[in-house]
Design a protein around this motif. Structure first.
Motif, mmCIF file in Angstrom:
data_model
loop_
_atom_site.group_PDB
_atom_site.id
_atom_site.type_symbol
_atom_site.label_atom_id
_atom_site.label_comp_id
_atom_site.label_asym_id
_atom_site.label_seq_id
_atom_site.Cartn_x
_atom_site.Cartn_y
_atom_site.Cartn_z
ATOM 1 N N PRO A 78 0.840 -1.210 0.000
ATOM 2 C CA PRO A 78 0.000 0.000 0.000
ATOM 3 C C PRO A 78 0.870 1.253 0.000
ATOM 4 O O PRO A 78 1.887 1.313 0.701
ATOM 5 C CB PRO A 78 -0.808 -0.121 1.280
ATOM 6 N N VAL A 79 0.481 2.250 -0.792
ATOM 7 C CA VAL A 79 1.247 3.495 -0.883
ATOM 8 C C VAL A 79 0.308 4.679 -0.692
ATOM 9 O O VAL A 79 -0.906 4.583 -0.905
ATOM 10 C CB VAL A 79 1.969 3.624 -2.244
ATOM 11 N N LEU A 105 5.369 0.661 -12.063
ATOM 12 C CA LEU A 105 6.801 0.986 -12.096
ATOM 13 C C LEU A 105 7.384 1.124 -10.694
ATOM 14 O O LEU A 105 8.557 0.815 -10.468
ATOM 15 C CB LEU A 105 7.013 2.279 -12.889
ATOM 16 N N LEU A 106 6.567 1.581 -9.750
ATOM 17 C CA LEU A 106 7.024 1.629 -8.359
ATOM 18 C C LEU A 106 7.340 0.238 -7.846
ATOM 19 O O LEU A 106 8.309 0.027 -7.103
ATOM 20 C CB LEU A 106 5.953 2.287 -7.478
ATOM 21 N N ALA A 112 12.869 1.715 -4.348
ATOM 22 C CA ALA A 112 11.700 2.236 -3.618
ATOM 23 C C ALA A 112 11.477 1.400 -2.363
ATOM 24 O O ALA A 112 11.249 0.189 -2.439
ATOM 25 C CB ALA A 112 10.457 2.204 -4.510
ATOM 26 N N SER A 113 11.559 2.024 -1.220
ATOM 27 C CA SER A 113 11.413 1.310 0.057
ATOM 28 C C SER A 113 9.932 1.249 0.430
ATOM 29 O O SER A 113 9.414 2.098 1.156
ATOM 30 C CB SER A 113 12.220 2.008 1.156
#
Length: 422
Positions: A78-79, A105-106, A112-113
Motif C-alpha cells: 500500500p502506498v 513501475l514503483l 523504492a522502500s
C-alpha cells in the motif's frame, strides 16, 4: 517477478502488469465483481506461478480487492496517493491508466522502500472495525448533542436548566423524546414525573420531579409558537438518535472488552473468571495494564497496531506510524522541527493523543512529564504529543518483552536514565 499497479475505484479497477527489464507490458480494466477479479488472479498465476514473487502496489490498505490479493498470497504494497501524484510529471495530469502504470513501475523499482501490508487476523480485524465504528459514533453523538442543545436554547431553555451537565443522560433524552416542548412538559404532574423517572431507573425520582417544577417557576424566554412547532419533531428525533447511539456504543464497548480479555467482564472489579476465558486478542492484557487505557481506548490503540507488533522494528517506527515522532528538516543554516506528522495512521494518532490526556490522572510520571513540557513553553497539544511519544516507546518494549506495564518499574528505569551516577 511480476509487478502489478492498481488504480482502484468502486465500480472497476485499472490494472497495469509489468516485468523487470520489460517495464509495463499490459494495462487492463477489471470490473469490481468476483468473477472479474477471479479471471485477473488466474491470468497473474499464468504469468508468475510463485505468489510471493508478485508485488501489488495499490493506494489503499482495505477493501475486498485487497483481501482477495492477500488471500492469493501476493505481496501487497500500500502506498500514499501523494507518492503516485508526485510522479505524474510536470503537468500533474490525473489519468487513471497512467496512475496504474506509475504504481506498476514503483513495484519494479528496487530502490523504492515500500513496506508490505501485514494483514490483521480475524480478532484484530473485528477489534479495529468496532473501534473505528465506535469512534465515528462518538463524533456523531457530539454533533447531535450540540444540535440538540442549540434547538433547546432557541425553543426550550428550561430543559437546559433541568438537565444541567447531564443533557446526554438516557433519562433526560427520554424526557425530551416524550415532552419535546415546554408546553407539553408543563402539563405533566409531579406524580407523573416521578412515575416516569422510576420507569427509566432514575436514582432520585423526587429530585428529578422537583427540578422540573423548579425550572418552570423561573422566568424563561418564550419562543414563537411557529418555531416551537417546527423544532419539536427535530428535538424528538435528536433525542431518539442519541439514545440509539448510546445503546449501541455500550454493546460495542462490551464486545471490545470481551475481545481484549477473552470473556465478558464480571463483578465490580470487572475482571472475568478464569474458567470463562476463551479466544482473545493477543496482548490484550498488556494494553489494558497501561494507565489511561480502558476498553474503548485500548481497543482503538490495539486495533490499529494489530496482532503483529513485530512489524515495528523499533520504538521509532511505531512512533512514526502513529504520527508522534517529530520530523526535523535541515537545509544549510536553517533547521525546522515539524511536530505534527501528516503521513501517519490518523486513527492511531488521535487515540494516542487521547490516551496521553487520560493518563495524566492515573500516572504520576506522566503528570510530571506533562507539567515540565508546559513549564518549558509547550502548548497543551504539543505536551500531549510528547507524552504520547513516550507512552508508545514504553508500549513497544512491553509488547516486545511480553510483560505487563508496571508504574514502579518504569519510574525506576526513568530515574536511572536521568541520573546514571545515582
Amino acid at each position: 517477478m511480476l509487478s502489478i499497479g492498481v488504480d482502484w475505484s468502486e465500480d472497476f479497477h485499472l490494472v497495469a502488469l509489468g516485468r523487470p527489464g520489460d517495464g509495463v507490458i499490459d494495462v487492463l480494466r477489471v470490473e469490481h465483481r468476483p468473477e472479474a477479479v477471479g479471471r485477473l488472479l488466474t491470468r497473474i498465476a499464468r504469468l508468475e506461478p510463485e505468489p510471493d514473487e508478485v508485488r501489488v502496489v495499490i493506494e489503499t490498505r482495505h477493501g475486498l480487492l485487497v483481501e482477495a490479493l492477500l488471500e492469493a498470497g501476493f505481496v501487497v504494497l500500500p502506498v500514499n496517493p501523494d507518492l503516485i501524484a508526485r510522479r505524474r510529471g510536470p503537468a500533474r495530469k490525473k489519468d487513471d491508466a497512467e496512475d496504474a502504470r506509475i504504481a506498476c513501475l514503483l513495484g519494479l523499482d528496487r530502490f523504492a522502500s515500500l513496506k508490505p501490508l501485514v494483514p490483521h487476523g480475524d480478532l484484530a480485524e473485528e477489534l479495529r472495525s468496532l473501534a473505528r465504528d465506535d469512534e465515528r459514533a462518538a463524533r456523531d453523538q457530539r454533533r447531535l448533542l450540540n444540535r440538540l442543545r442549540m434547538d433547546l436554547v432557541r425553543t426550550f431553555p428550561a430543559a437546559l436548566d433541568i438537565a444541567g451537565e447531564d443533557l446526554g443522560s438516557p433519562t433526560m433524552l427520554r424526557l425530551l423524546e416524550r415532552w419535546p416542548t415546554a408546553a407539553e412538559l408543563g402539563t405533566a404532574s409531579r406524580d407523573e414525573l416521578i412515575e416516569f423517572a422510576r420507569a427509566n431507573h432514575h436514582g432520585w425520582p423526587e429530585r428529578l420531579a422537583g427540578r422540573v417544577l423548579a425550572a418552570f417557576q423561573q422566568a424563561n424566554f418564550v419562543a414563537r409558537p411557529a418555531l416551537v412547532r417546527a423544532k419539536a419533531d427535530g428535538i424528538r428525533l435528536a433525542a431518539a438518535q442519541l439514545l440509539l447511539i448510546g445503546q449501541q456504543r455500550k454493546v460495542w464497548e462490551r464486545r471490545m472488552g470481551e475481545l481484549l480479555l477473552g470473556a465478558p467482564r464480571r463483578g465490580r472489579d470487572r475482571q472475568p473468571r478464569a474458567d470463562e476465558l476463551g479466544e482473545r486478542f493477543p496482548d490484550g492484557e498488556i494494553y489494558l495494564s497501561f494507565p489511561g487505557l480502558g476498553d474503548r481506548l485500548a481497543a482503538r490503540v490495539a486495533g490499529e497496531i494489530g496482532d503483529h507488533p513485530e512489524q515495528f522494528s523499533s520504538p521509532n517506527s511505531l512512533q512514526c506510524y502513529a504520527g508522534k515522532a517529530p520530523v526535523t528538516r535541515r537545509s544549510g543554516k536553517s533547521e525546522l522541527v515539524i511536530a505534527h506528522r501528516l503521513a501517519c495512521n490518523r486513527h492511531l494518532r488521535d487515540a494516542v493523543q487521547q490516551w496521553a490526556f487520560c493518563s495524566l490522572k492515573d500516572s504520576g510520571w506522566a503528570r510530571e512529564f506533562y507539567d515540565a513540557k508546559r513549564a518549558a513553553g509547550k502548548s497543551h497539544n504539543a505536551a500531549l504529543r510528547a507524552l504520547g511519544n513516550r507512552w508508545l516507546e514504553v508500549l513497544w518494549h512491553c509488547l516486545k518483552n511480553q510483560t505487563l506495564y508496571d508504574e514502579s518499574i518504569h519510574v525506576a528505569n526513568r530515574n536511572r536514565a536521568l541520573n546514571p551516577a545515582a
